[in-house]
Design a protein around this motif. Structure first.
Motif, PDB file in Angstrom:
ATOM      1  N   UNK A   1       9.527   4.483  21.121  1.00 56.33           N
ATOM      2  CA  UNK A   1      10.086   4.573  19.776  1.00 56.33           C
ATOM      3  C   UNK A   1      11.395   3.809  19.662  1.00 56.33           C
ATOM      4  N   UNK A   2      12.136   3.718  20.774  1.00 56.76           N
ATOM      5  CA  UNK A   2      13.403   3.000  20.760  1.00 56.76           C
ATOM      6  C   UNK A   2      13.210   1.550  20.374  1.00 56.76           C
ATOM      7  N   UNK A   3      14.152   0.994  19.646  1.00 51.06           N
ATOM      8  CA  UNK A   3      14.003  -0.352  19.091  1.00 51.06           C
ATOM      9  C   UNK A   3      13.892  -1.412  20.180  1.00 51.06           C
ATOM     10  N   UNK A   4      14.815  -1.418  21.127  1.00 51.73           N
ATOM     11  CA  UNK A   4      14.773  -2.398  22.210  1.00 51.73           C
ATOM     12  C   UNK A   4      14.366  -1.746  23.529  1.00 51.73           C
ATOM     13  N   UNK A   5      15.012  -0.646  23.868  1.00 51.28           N
ATOM     14  CA  UNK A   5      14.722   0.081  25.102  1.00 51.28           C
ATOM     15  C   UNK A   5      14.195   1.471  24.764  1.00 51.28           C
ATOM     16  N   UNK A   6      13.777   2.176  25.791  1.00 50.96           N
ATOM     17  CA  UNK A   6      13.215   3.523  25.583  1.00 50.96           C
ATOM     18  C   UNK A   6      14.194   4.628  25.956  1.00 50.96           C
ATOM     19  N   UNK A   7      15.464   4.291  26.154  1.00 54.81           N
ATOM     20  CA  UNK A   7      16.404   5.275  26.684  1.00 54.81           C
ATOM     21  C   UNK A   7      16.511   6.522  25.806  1.00 54.81           C
ATOM     22  N   UNK A   8      16.612   6.344  24.497  1.00 56.44           N
ATOM     23  CA  UNK A   8      16.721   7.501  23.614  1.00 56.44           C
ATOM     24  C   UNK A   8      15.394   8.249  23.468  1.00 56.44           C
ATOM     25  N   UNK A   9      14.308   7.662  23.940  1.00 55.69           N
ATOM     26  CA  UNK A   9      13.007   8.346  23.909  1.00 55.69           C
ATOM     27  C   UNK A   9      12.941   9.484  24.916  1.00 55.69           C
ATOM     28  N   UNK A  10      13.928   9.563  25.791  1.00 56.13           N
ATOM     29  CA  UNK A  10      13.987  10.695  26.718  1.00 56.13           C
ATOM     30  C   UNK A  10      13.961  12.022  25.961  1.00 56.13           C
ATOM     31  N   UNK A  11      14.482  12.017  24.749  1.00 53.63           N
ATOM     32  CA  UNK A  11      14.567  13.273  23.998  1.00 53.63           C
ATOM     33  C   UNK A  11      13.197  13.875  23.732  1.00 53.63           C
TER      34      UNK A  11
END
Length: 256
Positions: A63-73
């Motif tokens: 879902x993250x625009x460039x990376x998936x880091x915030x998708x951890x949620x």
């Protein structure tokens, strides 16, 4: 009433084959050193984990625009819908010692933390103006906010407040991504936790986990081929335009 609980699990994200394979190695470590406990894996090919007895595998796309880091949620929210405590651990981590079998009950989030302003000034001073503007929109005193290290975090669903925290994380993360900050989700976690009134913590169990977890940081070594790089560029522009349009629903917050 006991002050500890065994009702906890691990969780992680594993997009693309190299990370799915690393998540399987992590699951194998946990099966040996934390027998009886589950790891929830959000990933793009759940069949890869069909033979992993301690894995709860579910489909998730970036879902993250460039990376998936915030998708951890999303993995954390999934875990907290099933367990009282979720331990997020990056897929590129190995465990070589026994895990505590009980965790002291707590409210909020545990992890490596430091003053957010000091951390940002030291490592990414170019981000500070955007973060200050965001804090103003949220009516947050930025000097009181903590930055969290992202590779090992512990979250509690006590009082059933985790859904609100995840909602805060999503809104804050989207604002930062739309303003070009695609990494360093420790900023987002700190702001979202502060909104909840959560104080950063470190229990002995978290300290033990942090001591025995060996984070490899595979992002420095995993390479994408030409087709994967093209897919990533196309995916980036699709998600960017999608999120820009969705942000119009809250124009004042995202664009004001």
């Amino acid at each position: 009433m006991t002050n500890t609980t065994k009702n906890f699990c691990f969780c992680t994200l594993a997009f693309n084959r190299p990370y799915r394979m690393m998540a399987k190695e992590l699951a194998s470590d946990l099966e040996k050193y934390a027998p009886g406990f589950k790891i929830i894996v959000g990933n793009d090919n759940p069949q890869d984990f069909k033979n992993c007895k301690n894995v709860i595998s579910y489909y998730q796309k970036q879902q993250g625009i460039l990376h998936c880091y915030n998708d951890k949620r999303f993995a954390i929210a999934h875990a907290l819908s099933l367990f009282d405590i979720a331990i997020f651990i990056d897929a590129d981590t190995r465990i070589q010692e026994k895990i505590p079998t009980e965790i002291t009950k707590f409210i909020g989030v545990q992890g490596v933390y430091k003053n957010l302003i000091e951390h940002t000034q030291k490592y990414r001073p170019d981000r500070l103006d955007i973060v200050k503007k965001l804090a103003s929109k949220l009516n947050i005193n930025l000097s009181e906010v903590s930055y969290f290290g992202e590779s090992l975090l512990m979250f509690s669903n006590q009082d059933n407040q985790s859904y609100k925290f995840v909602e805060n994380w999503g809104k804050i993360g989207k604002y930062l991504e739309l303003n070009g900050i695609h990494s360093g989700e420790g900023i987002t976690i700190g702001l979202a936790a502060f909104q909840m009134g959560w104080q950063p913590l470190k229990t002995p169990e978290w300290e033990k986990l942090n001591h025995i977890a060996q984070h490899i940081d595979a992002s420095l070594t995993v390479k994408k081929n030409g087709w994967q790089q093209l897919q990533r560029r196309l995916g980036y522009h699709y998600r960017l335009n999608k999120e820009r349009l969705l942000a119009l629903k809250d124009f004042d917050f995202y664009y004001g």
